[in-house]
Design a protein around this motif. Structure first.
Motif, PDB file in Angstrom:
ATOM      1  N   ARG A  57       0.917  -1.077   0.054  1.00  0.00           N
ATOM      2  CA  ARG A  57      -0.082  -0.027  -0.025  1.00  0.00           C
ATOM      3  C   ARG A  57       0.729   1.091   0.082  1.00  0.00           C
ATOM      4  O   ARG A  57       0.544   2.177  -0.559  1.00  0.00           O
ATOM      5  CB  ARG A  57      -1.084  -0.077   1.119  1.00  0.00           C
ATOM      6  CG  ARG A  57      -1.987   1.174   1.162  1.00  0.00           C
ATOM      7  CD  ARG A  57      -2.644   1.138   2.696  1.00  0.00           C
ATOM      8  NE  ARG A  57      -1.837   1.577   3.782  1.00  0.00           N
ATOM      9  CZ  ARG A  57      -1.414   2.639   3.900  1.00  0.00           C
ATOM     10  NH1 ARG A  57      -1.929   3.924   3.497  1.00  0.00           N
ATOM     11  NH2 ARG A  57      -0.741   2.882   5.078  1.00  0.00           N
ATOM     12  N   LEU A  58       1.814   1.265   0.939  1.00  0.00           N
ATOM     13  CA  LEU A  58       2.627   2.530   0.798  1.00  0.00           C
ATOM     14  C   LEU A  58       3.563   2.721  -0.546  1.00  0.00           C
ATOM     15  O   LEU A  58       3.768   3.725  -0.854  1.00  0.00           O
ATOM     16  CB  LEU A  58       3.648   2.235   2.197  1.00  0.00           C
ATOM     17  CG  LEU A  58       3.117   2.278   3.376  1.00  0.00           C
ATOM     18  CD1 LEU A  58       4.263   1.901   4.621  1.00  0.00           C
ATOM     19  CD2 LEU A  58       2.613   3.864   3.880  1.00  0.00           C
ATOM     20  N   ILE A  59       4.037   1.624  -0.884  1.00  0.00           N
ATOM     21  CA  ILE A  59       4.725   1.808  -2.305  1.00  0.00           C
ATOM     22  C   ILE A  59       3.608   2.479  -3.366  1.00  0.00           C
ATOM     23  O   ILE A  59       4.369   3.074  -4.299  1.00  0.00           O
ATOM     24  CB  ILE A  59       5.164   0.398  -2.989  1.00  0.00           C
ATOM     25  CG1 ILE A  59       6.358   0.162  -1.947  1.00  0.00           C
ATOM     26  CG2 ILE A  59       5.848   0.404  -4.180  1.00  0.00           C
ATOM     27  CD1 ILE A  59       6.940  -1.286  -2.086  1.00  0.00           C
ATOM     28  N   LYS A  60       2.398   1.999  -3.275  1.00  0.00           N
ATOM     29  CA  LYS A  60       1.364   2.427  -4.288  1.00  0.00           C
ATOM     30  C   LYS A  60       1.399   4.088  -4.184  1.00  0.00           C
ATOM     31  O   LYS A  60       1.394   4.890  -5.127  1.00  0.00           O
ATOM     32  CB  LYS A  60       0.308   1.726  -4.064  1.00  0.00           C
ATOM     33  CG  LYS A  60       0.199   0.340  -4.804  1.00  0.00           C
ATOM     34  CD  LYS A  60      -0.948  -0.524  -4.640  1.00  0.00           C
ATOM     35  CE  LYS A  60      -2.217   0.102  -5.210  1.00  0.00           C
ATOM     36  NZ  LYS A  60      -3.382  -0.640  -5.028  1.00  0.00           N
ATOM     37  N   GLU A  61       1.240   4.353  -2.778  1.00  0.00           N
ATOM     38  CA  GLU A  61       1.074   5.452  -2.297  1.00  0.00           C
ATOM     39  C   GLU A  61       2.442   6.388  -2.790  1.00  0.00           C
ATOM     40  O   GLU A  61       2.291   7.494  -3.253  1.00  0.00           O
ATOM     41  CB  GLU A  61       0.762   5.795  -0.898  1.00  0.00           C
ATOM     42  CG  GLU A  61       0.308   7.024  -0.547  1.00  0.00           C
ATOM     43  CD  GLU A  61       0.180   7.111   1.093  1.00  0.00           C
ATOM     44  OE1 GLU A  61      -0.219   8.465   1.712  1.00  0.00           O
ATOM     45  OE2 GLU A  61      -0.079   6.190   1.678  1.00  0.00           O
ATOM     46  N   PHE A  62       3.376   5.869  -2.702  1.00  0.00           N
ATOM     47  CA  PHE A  62       4.667   6.621  -3.197  1.00  0.00           C
ATOM     48  C   PHE A  62       4.860   6.632  -4.523  1.00  0.00           C
ATOM     49  O   PHE A  62       5.208   7.889  -4.849  1.00  0.00           O
ATOM     50  CB  PHE A  62       5.951   5.770  -2.607  1.00  0.00           C
ATOM     51  CG  PHE A  62       7.316   6.223  -2.687  1.00  0.00           C
ATOM     52  CD1 PHE A  62       7.874   6.984  -2.050  1.00  0.00           C
ATOM     53  CD2 PHE A  62       8.012   6.205  -4.136  1.00  0.00           C
ATOM     54  CE1 PHE A  62       9.203   7.691  -2.212  1.00  0.00           C
ATOM     55  CE2 PHE A  62       9.245   6.569  -4.253  1.00  0.00           C
ATOM     56  CZ  PHE A  62       9.861   7.362  -3.496  1.00  0.00           C
ATOM     57  N   ASP A  63       4.169   5.827  -5.188  1.00  0.00           N
ATOM     58  CA  ASP A  63       4.214   6.011  -6.625  1.00  0.00           C
ATOM     59  C   ASP A  63       3.201   7.067  -7.117  1.00  0.00           C
ATOM     60  O   ASP A  63       3.333   7.751  -8.029  1.00  0.00           O
ATOM     61  CB  ASP A  63       3.868   4.544  -7.216  1.00  0.00           C
ATOM     62  CG  ASP A  63       3.939   4.730  -8.907  1.00  0.00           C
ATOM     63  OD1 ASP A  63       4.964   4.910  -9.426  1.00  0.00           O
ATOM     64  OD2 ASP A  63       2.781   4.667  -9.589  1.00  0.00           O
ATOM     65  N   ARG A  64       2.162   7.329  -6.454  1.00  0.00           N
ATOM     66  CA  ARG A  64       1.187   8.338  -6.807  1.00  0.00           C
ATOM     67  C   ARG A  64       1.641   9.569  -6.687  1.00  0.00           C
ATOM     68  O   ARG A  64       1.710  10.605  -7.097  1.00  0.00           O
ATOM     69  CB  ARG A  64      -0.241   8.175  -5.951  1.00  0.00           C
ATOM     70  CG  ARG A  64      -0.878   7.024  -6.599  1.00  0.00           C
ATOM     71  CD  ARG A  64      -2.474   6.989  -5.995  1.00  0.00           C
ATOM     72  NE  ARG A  64      -2.397   6.763  -4.594  1.00  0.00           N
ATOM     73  CZ  ARG A  64      -2.588   5.825  -4.032  1.00  0.00           C
ATOM     74  NH1 ARG A  64      -2.787   4.508  -4.545  1.00  0.00           N
ATOM     75  NH2 ARG A  64      -2.396   5.721  -2.298  1.00  0.00           N
ATOM     76  N   GLU A  65       2.270   9.828  -5.523  1.00  0.00           N
ATOM     77  CA  GLU A  65       3.033  11.015  -5.071  1.00  0.00           C
ATOM     78  C   GLU A  65       4.272  11.244  -5.964  1.00  0.00           C
ATOM     79  O   GLU A  65       4.426  12.482  -6.578  1.00  0.00           O
ATOM     80  CB  GLU A  65       3.536  10.930  -3.589  1.00  0.00           C
ATOM     81  CG  GLU A  65       2.537  11.044  -2.507  1.00  0.00           C
ATOM     82  CD  GLU A  65       1.877  12.428  -2.513  1.00  0.00           C
ATOM     83  OE1 GLU A  65       2.396  13.421  -2.698  1.00  0.00           O
ATOM     84  OE2 GLU A  65       0.666  12.160  -2.146  1.00  0.00           O
ATOM     85  N   LEU A  66       4.902  10.453  -6.302  1.00  0.00           N
ATOM     86  CA  LEU A  66       6.091  10.622  -7.374  1.00  0.00           C
ATOM     87  C   LEU A  66       5.393  11.093  -8.674  1.00  0.00           C
ATOM     88  O   LEU A  66       6.228  12.123  -9.205  1.00  0.00           O
ATOM     89  CB  LEU A  66       6.774   9.329  -7.500  1.00  0.00           C
ATOM     90  CG  LEU A  66       8.073   9.416  -8.467  1.00  0.00           C
ATOM     91  CD1 LEU A  66       8.807  10.524  -7.979  1.00  0.00           C
ATOM     92  CD2 LEU A  66       8.737   7.887  -8.587  1.00  0.00           C
ATOM     93  N   LYS A  67       4.357  10.452  -9.120  1.00  0.00           N
ATOM     94  CA  LYS A  67       3.736  10.988 -10.447  1.00  0.00           C
ATOM     95  C   LYS A  67       3.361  12.436 -10.321  1.00  0.00           C
ATOM     96  O   LYS A  67       3.250  13.215 -11.378  1.00  0.00           O
ATOM     97  CB  LYS A  67       2.632  10.012 -10.870  1.00  0.00           C
ATOM     98  CG  LYS A  67       3.104   8.787 -11.237  1.00  0.00           C
ATOM     99  CD  LYS A  67       2.329   7.607 -11.463  1.00  0.00           C
ATOM    100  CE  LYS A  67       2.716   6.387 -12.172  1.00  0.00           C
ATOM    101  NZ  LYS A  67       1.435   5.410 -12.742  1.00  0.00           N
ATOM    102  N   ASP A  68       2.655  12.879  -9.167  1.00  0.00           N
ATOM    103  CA  ASP A  68       2.085  14.150  -8.820  1.00  0.00           C
ATOM    104  C   ASP A  68       3.219  15.344  -9.203  1.00  0.00           C
ATOM    105  O   ASP A  68       3.155  16.400  -9.417  1.00  0.00           O
ATOM    106  CB  ASP A  68       1.297  14.067  -7.428  1.00  0.00           C
ATOM    107  CG  ASP A  68       0.107  13.478  -7.553  1.00  0.00           C
ATOM    108  OD1 ASP A  68      -0.436  13.135  -8.698  1.00  0.00           O
ATOM    109  OD2 ASP A  68      -0.424  12.982  -6.620  1.00  0.00           O
TER     110      ASP A  68
END
Length: 269
Positions: A57-68
């Motif tokens: 879950r945290l890696i998915k959240e990290f990926d979303r923030e990275l794309k933003d």
């Protein structure tokens, strides 16, 4: 290296939580080697599975923030952050593979699937725990071709089912049409029979009226015949009955010729 990465406060916080979970996973697997009881090992594996899900879950959240933040960061910073993300994915996959090894050791062949999504791998039933971002172009092409083949096969099966359904529907429609036509013919025959019954009823009524009329006429004629017979009998029994003479046709003829003869004799004398 991770400490030197230029991250926003949100990314840094998520990254720190992921690293904390990785340390907890490493310690957990180390303790797992010291546990001899299979029940305690299964319980420990369940706790480690929860940690791996949290990492996912945290890696998915990290990926979303990275794309933003990708548009606000220089290309080299984005590359470093993506490399760190891939490193975390591979580390998580190593723990997933380690978990599978322990599960096999415990005699449980069932491997729980992880939907890693957004760059995180999804464990499969075979030994390959790879993510799309970690696969080569050829592997991606092969995986895509395999998926397309499976999709084509599914479509073909669906087409066959649809064709069979259409055939069954057509046969049902033909049967229903035949039954409808048969019902129509039955209704027409019933109408014809009903009309015939009404016509027959009318004829029976007319015949009944005609028979009644004929009976009245016959009765009247019978009365007349009986009256004539009675008069004839009375005439024979009592010929001098004055009442009978008064009846036209039954009284004896008047002596007109004799009177005429007497008058002629007197005239010539």
């Amino acid at each position: 290296m991770a400490a030197d990465l230029p991250m926003s406060p949100q990314l840094e916080q998520i990254h720190g939580e992921i690293r904390d979970n990785f340390r907890a996973l490493a310690n957990g697997f180390q303790r797992l080697d010291k546990i001899k009881d299979s029940n305690r090992q299964s319980k420990q594996l369940e706790e480690l599975t929860v940690k791996m899900r949290e990492c996912k879950r945290l890696i998915k959240e990290f990926d979303r923030e990275l794309k933003d933040e990708e548009g606000r960061n220089p290309p080299e910073v984005n590359k470093q952050l993506n490399d760190e993300k891939q490193s975390m994915i591979k580390e998580l996959n190593s723990y997933v593979a380690l978990r599978k090894t322990y599960m096999s050791t415990l005699g449980n062949k069932k491997v729980e699937l992880f939907d890693m999504g957004a760059g995180v791998s999804e464990p499969t039933a075979d030994d390959n725990f790879q993510v799309a971002s970690a696969m080569s172009n050829q592997e991606l092409v092969n995986a895509g071709m395999k998926t397309m083949d499976e999709t084509d096969q599914t479509i073909e099966r669906t087409k066959k089912v649809v064709e069979q359904t259409i055939e069954v529907g057509t046969e049902t429609a033909v049967q229903l049409k035949g039954q409808t036509d048969q019902m129509g013919r039955i209704v027409n025959e019933l109408d014809t029979i009903n009309f015939s019954i009404k016509k027959a009823s009318q004829l029976v009524k007319e015949i009944g009226r005609q028979v009644a009329t004929d009976k009245c006429i016959m009765l009247f004629l019978l009365l007349i015949v009986c009256g004539v017979i009675a008069i004839i009998v009375v005439k024979i029994v009592n010929p001098n009955n004055k009442n009978i003479r008064d009846i036209p046709g039954l009284a004896p003829p008047a002596p007109t010729r004799r009177l005429l003869y007497l008058r002629e004799a007197e005239y010539f004398n």
